[in-house]
Structures are given as C-alpha cells and as structure tokens.
Motif scaffolding. Sequence first.
Motif, PDB file in Angstrom:
ATOM      1  N   PHE A 115       0.851  -1.188   0.000  1.00 48.90           N
ATOM      2  CA  PHE A 115       0.000   0.000   0.000  1.00 48.90           C
ATOM      3  C   PHE A 115       0.883   1.233   0.000  1.00 48.90           C
ATOM      4  O   PHE A 115       2.078   1.163   0.299  1.00 48.90           O
ATOM      5  CB  PHE A 115      -0.966  -0.009   1.196  1.00 48.90           C
ATOM      6  CG  PHE A 115      -0.340   0.274   2.538  1.00 48.90           C
ATOM      7  CD1 PHE A 115      -0.306   1.564   3.056  1.00 48.90           C
ATOM      8  CD2 PHE A 115       0.208  -0.755   3.307  1.00 48.90           C
ATOM      9  CE1 PHE A 115       0.270   1.824   4.298  1.00 48.90           C
ATOM     10  CE2 PHE A 115       0.779  -0.504   4.548  1.00 48.90           C
ATOM     11  CZ  PHE A 115       0.818   0.790   5.044  1.00 48.90           C
TER      12      PHE A 115
ATOM     13  N   THR B 288       1.232   5.333   1.191  1.00 50.97           N
ATOM     14  CA  THR B 288       0.702   6.458   1.949  1.00 50.97           C
ATOM     15  C   THR B 288       1.650   7.639   1.826  1.00 50.97           C
ATOM     16  O   THR B 288       2.851   7.483   1.596  1.00 50.97           O
ATOM     17  CB  THR B 288       0.414   6.089   3.421  1.00 50.97           C
ATOM     18  OG1 THR B 288      -0.185   7.211   4.068  1.00 50.97           O
ATOM     19  CG2 THR B 288       1.674   5.690   4.170  1.00 50.97           C
TER      20      THR B 288
ATOM     21  N   ILE C 159      -3.380   5.875   0.613  1.00 51.42           N
ATOM     22  CA  ILE C 159      -3.880   6.537   1.815  1.00 51.42           C
ATOM     23  C   ILE C 159      -3.327   7.950   1.931  1.00 51.42           C
ATOM     24  O   ILE C 159      -2.114   8.152   2.108  1.00 51.42           O
ATOM     25  CB  ILE C 159      -3.492   5.724   3.076  1.00 51.42           C
ATOM     26  CG1 ILE C 159      -4.000   4.284   2.942  1.00 51.42           C
ATOM     27  CG2 ILE C 159      -4.051   6.385   4.326  1.00 51.42           C
ATOM     28  CD1 ILE C 159      -3.448   3.344   4.011  1.00 51.42           C
ATOM     29  N   ASP C 160      -4.217   8.927   1.839  1.00 51.91           N
ATOM     30  CA  ASP C 160      -3.822  10.307   2.105  1.00 51.91           C
ATOM     31  C   ASP C 160      -3.471  10.435   3.582  1.00 51.91           C
ATOM     32  O   ASP C 160      -4.298  10.168   4.451  1.00 51.91           O
ATOM     33  CB  ASP C 160      -4.976  11.258   1.767  1.00 51.91           C
ATOM     34  CG  ASP C 160      -4.981  11.633   0.295  1.00 51.91           C
ATOM     35  OD1 ASP C 160      -3.891  11.820  -0.280  1.00 51.91           O
ATOM     36  OD2 ASP C 160      -6.083  11.734  -0.282  1.00 51.91           O
ATOM     37  N   SER C 161      -2.269  10.868   3.851  1.00 50.25           N
ATOM     38  CA  SER C 161      -1.805  10.944   5.241  1.00 50.25           C
ATOM     39  C   SER C 161      -1.969  12.354   5.776  1.00 50.25           C
ATOM     40  O   SER C 161      -2.071  13.307   4.997  1.00 50.25           O
ATOM     41  CB  SER C 161      -0.326  10.571   5.312  1.00 50.25           C
ATOM     42  OG  SER C 161       0.461  11.656   4.865  1.00 50.25           O
TER      43      SER C 161
ATOM     44  N   LEU D  13       4.741   9.331   9.129  1.00 54.01           N
ATOM     45  CA  LEU D  13       4.610   8.606   7.859  1.00 54.01           C
ATOM     46  C   LEU D  13       5.579   7.432   7.840  1.00 54.01           C
ATOM     47  O   LEU D  13       5.204   6.291   7.530  1.00 54.01           O
ATOM     48  CB  LEU D  13       4.954   9.535   6.693  1.00 54.01           C
ATOM     49  CG  LEU D  13       3.800  10.119   5.896  1.00 54.01           C
ATOM     50  CD1 LEU D  13       4.322  11.090   4.866  1.00 54.01           C
ATOM     51  CD2 LEU D  13       3.007   9.003   5.224  1.00 54.01           C
TER      52      LEU D  13
ATOM     53  N   VAL E 132       4.630   4.933  10.688  1.00 52.51           N
ATOM     54  CA  VAL E 132       3.475   4.121  10.315  1.00 52.51           C
ATOM     55  C   VAL E 132       3.908   3.039   9.321  1.00 52.51           C
ATOM     56  O   VAL E 132       3.494   1.880   9.409  1.00 52.51           O
ATOM     57  CB  VAL E 132       2.357   5.031   9.753  1.00 52.51           C
ATOM     58  CG1 VAL E 132       1.345   4.243   8.939  1.00 52.51           C
ATOM     59  CG2 VAL E 132       1.669   5.785  10.895  1.00 52.51           C
TER      60      VAL E 132
END
Lengths: 327, 347
Positions: free
Chosen positions: A25, A27, A54-56, A63, A66
């Motif tokens: 994925f 982000t 995924i817009d963080s 970032l 995560v």
Amino acid sequence: MSEITNIEAITRTLQQEMRRDPRIFITGEDVGKRGGVFRVTKGMYEEFGEARVIDSPLSELSLVAVGIGAALYGLRPIVEIQFADFIAPAFNQIVQEAARFRYRTNGDWHAPVLIRAPYGGGIGGGLYHSQSIEATYSHIPGLYVVAPSTPYDIVGMLRYALRVDDPVLFLEHKKTYRLIKGEAPDDDYMIPFCKADIKRVGSDMTVIAYGLMLHETLQAAQELMHEDINVEVIDPRTLNPLDRDTILSSVKKTGKALIVHEDNLTLGLGAEIAALIASEAFADLDAPVMRVAGPDVPAMPYARTMQDFFMPNAQKIADALRKLNAY
Amino acid sequence: MTLSSPTKLELTAPTLAPHVQLGLHDDLVLEMYWHMLLARRLDERMWILHRQHQVAFHISGIGHEATQVAAAYALKRGHDFIFPYYRDLCLTLALGLTPRAMMLAMYGKQGEPMSGARQMPAHYSARHLNIVSVSSPVATQIPQAAGMALAMKYQNTDQVVMTCFGEGSTAEGDFHEGLNWAGIFKLPVIFLCQNNQYAISSPTDREMAVQNVADRAPAYGMPGVIFDGNDFIESYHAITQAIERARRGEGPTLLEAKMYRLVPHSSDDDDRTYRSREEVEAWKQRDPLLLARKYCVENGLLDDAHQAEFEQRAREIVDDADEFARNAPYPPPEEALNGVWGELPKI
C-alpha cells in the motif's frame, strides 16, 4: 518498444506491483485523490481504493513510523515523502528505527519499508525543494539508498526494492521525472541492488555519476568525443552499499576518476568513492581523483543565477574532464 | 464521535469481589500476583547485581507491576501485539519472556534472545510473542504502533496493538503524531501511559501544562481514561475496556495509569537530588505489590504458606536465571558484524 519517462516508469511499476502483491500500500501527503503533487500516484486511488492509497496527515515522522509498524506486521508499505527536503523530521525513525530493527534484534524483526523521495534541484525549488539528501542517509548501515536514473533502471530497481526485506530509501530526481525518456520493457525483469551499471564504455577516464548528473555527464562525454577524449561513465545506481568492484575495475582500466554529484562537496558520495579509489586502486592512478559537486552552502538558492551557479552541468563537467585528461 | 473526558473507573457491585465482577477467575488473579512478585524479585536482583558491579546498567520497573500485569492479561496472547517500553519487565515477563532471557540481557551474554546482546538491558523484544523491539529514544514506538494498527484495520483482523510509554514521552512529537493518526483513522490501538510522576528528575508539570496526560485525548478524538495504576484489578478493568473498544472497531483509547516510580530512574540516577524521602515513603504505602497481596489475602486467594511458597519459587527462578547468565559465554567479538542486512532476493 515505446519510450517512457522516468515518472511513467515509477507510476507503471507501482501499479503493476500493487496488482501483483496485495500487501503493498502507499501512503503520503496528497497521494490519494490528488495523485501526488508530482502525479506519481495518478489514478491509483481510483484503481486501488482508499485502503491502499492513503492520504496521510502532514507528518513525515509518523509517515515513516506508520510504514515501519505496517512493515513489522508483514505488509509492504510504500511511503512517499513529498519532497526529500521534508524528510528531516523522520530522520530518527529512518536511521534509529527502520534501519536498526534487524540489527537490534539479531534478525528477529525487520522493517522493509520503502521510502520514496523526490530530490535534487534545477527546478526553481530554492532551499527547501531542491535538496540532495543521499550522503546523509548513505552513512547508515541497514538502509539501502538507491537512485536509479533512467526508466529502465527505475522499473527494474523499484520492482526489486519491493522484494527486499530491509528498508529502502528510493530517491527520484525530480527534474528527470519528465525530462528523461527511455525504453523499459513491459515484462517482469528486475535489477538487483549493489550493482553499478556502465552507462558508457570508454578508455581515458572514469566518471561516477547518478541522478540528473548522470545525464549531464553523458552529455559532457558526448561533447568530449569530438575532442578525441573517450570517457567511461559509471552509474552506481545503489548509493549504499556501493558496488565497489565495478568502480574499481573501471578506474584500474582508465587510471583517472571524476565523481559528480549535486549534493554538496564535503563528505558527499564523492568523498567515499575517492577514498575507496585511493585505498584500493592507488597504484593504477595516473592523476588525483577529482570531484565536481554542489558548493558547501546550506542548500540551493532560488534566484536563477545562483541556482545555475550551484548546479553542476555538462559544461562544468566537461571542463573538469579536460583538466583531468591533461594531467 | 462523542468525546469522553477523563473518567475514574468505579466498580459498582460491592457484594462481589471486583475480580469476580470482571469475570476473572481466582486462579488467574493469583497468577497475576505471582507474575508481579516474580518481576519484583527479578528486578531487585538486577539492582543488586549492578551494585556488585556484575552488570553495567539496570533500569527498573518497580512500582509499575500492577498496570503491566493487567495489560499482559488483558491482551489476547499471540494474537494482539505490544510495543513495550523500557520499564515493561513485568509486562513482557508475564507475556512469556523468560527470567533467563532477562538475565542474559543484564550480563550481555551470548544467546540473549531479544537483541543478541547488542542492546542495553530492558530493550524488550520477542517476535514469537508479538513483542516488538524497542529502542532508547523515547516515544518512537507510539506512531509505529499506530502504523501496525493501520495494517490490522485494512487487513480486517480483530487484532489490536498496545503501546506503553511514560508521561515524559508524551512531550515528544512522536506521541502527538501517533495519536493523531490513530484518531483520524480510528485505529485499533491502545495507548497506555504509565505515569510514574517523573521523567528522570522532571516532574509532570515540566512535561505538560495540563493536569493529566489523559486530558489531551479529546484533542485526538479519542477517550482518555485515568485509573489507579497501583491497583491491578482496576488496571485490568480499564485496559480490558479499551481493548474491547478497539476490537469492536470503535477506535483508540488513551489510558493513563497513575503510579509512582518507587526507585531511581536507573542504576546511574540518584533521586535524592530531586525528590524528598517523605514523598517516596508515602507512595510506598501504595506499592502495587503490597496492594495486590492484600487483595489476594482479603479475598481468600492467598495465605501465608502460599506466600512463602511463592517467595521460595521466585528465589529459585531468579537464582537459576542469574547463575545461568553469569556462566554463559560472551558473544564472539566478530558477531558485531552480523545481522545488518537480510539476504537479498535472488533474480
């Protein structure tokens, strides 16, 4: 085979890899609906959905953190740092966390987070949208730093990066995004890390260059051909760990070496490569190792005149090579 | 989302023992007490080893045992994940790290399973127990825990992540960013702050301008819950509720266990320079181990003979671990070079 740009090489490969591996994925800031400020992830939110693109929040430290957490769980996170200049808040998470999980657990845990970062200048980005960060991060054992600079290399190395079980800092020179075109077969080839590539075979001198400077160097080499000077150009592709053998065997052949980077001079990649050559190929050298690099100022100024002064280019490289050739 | 302000948990049915109200079996309560006792005796031995110059460093969990044992028993073992911090001796012991492993870490000997004797002691890690490795810069694990919770959420599992930290860590940017992610994405993560009143020498009013760590929870769109971290049953109640909430998909909770660091920060600290003996003595009356023992005795779970047996067993285990680690060889020096990189994929 049609030509694609560097940015198309990244986008296409990300899409293909995400179709292949559901663990991947992405982000980052604005990577979703906007498709990224450079449009690298264009169309991916629509194809893969908000769970995988995924817009963080605006927070580089987390970032990366995560990404680490998801990687420890067994996923394959790709973290986009919007500009390499903004990566500093994540320094601790990259250096002391991602790069150390394997060592600090004797191999029990590892954190294969892929951090993509557009770097480099020449685009009017001023101090904080132009930086080269590779030397800072190449000092870190446990973190791969790669900077493929052609569509072919980008495709092959991005694919490989998503199979490597360690953290990777994947540097993308932003000026080359749409400037550089080339062929990249639409199959599943890969290019391993720690393998340099001889971009141009020559016999008189060796130049080691990557990123935008690789292309400036190739242009300089082309120019010098008319003066009967025959330059070999090595693209290290992986900046840490370096492919020492390819560099050394080229320098042993030519006897002269120049290293080019737009990162500033002091303790840049050039310093390490020069030390390597000095200790392993001293007897083969016919001239001192030379460097063309950005000046030792904090970062690249905005005004066009100062920016151009900062940036090495084909002409400056050719001038240095003439000097080296005459030595 | 409704934001709840910090809540003191109250158990309501006075006719039943609190653990019975919570559905905790007697034998589990006694097991929890046993782990608290064992952790305490192990910890005390570590202090002695340091004072005898047998080991270079000790950082202690004395005073934290009630909350930690509660956390260990509230988590679903082998299913949920924990990002601990350096005071979590009792927590990681109760989750399955062995006393021998702890002692190998103290001595820095070969076979130390957490880091291969690379890290200082108290840097807990065990992949087979879902205990994630911790470093020394504080709070770094907080946003990582959020990231793992993000992975779980998008894998649609019913797992949760818990991470522990002290109140000092809440002054770090990592704390803010981790809670921000967790709140935005409603992640299955429990932030367990073990507020022992001091970050080395700094009292809580040097770490925050509000009274409680939990007061900050509403800013992240999550409930903040304060509980008595010296009371193992109340701790179990609070932690279980937060875990259940996360498992139901309702999002994160910021838990604040109020407790006291009964000992100096580490073997190299002298707490007499910044806090009074009277203050420490007052908190010793609330020593979580004593409170747990009292609870077990009052509820007929423990008698003197049983207590003596526990002490004897703990002593044997601590002796064994100490002796085992003391006699173990050091790692070969060149082992320092291993484990930097994984194997690269073959093409």
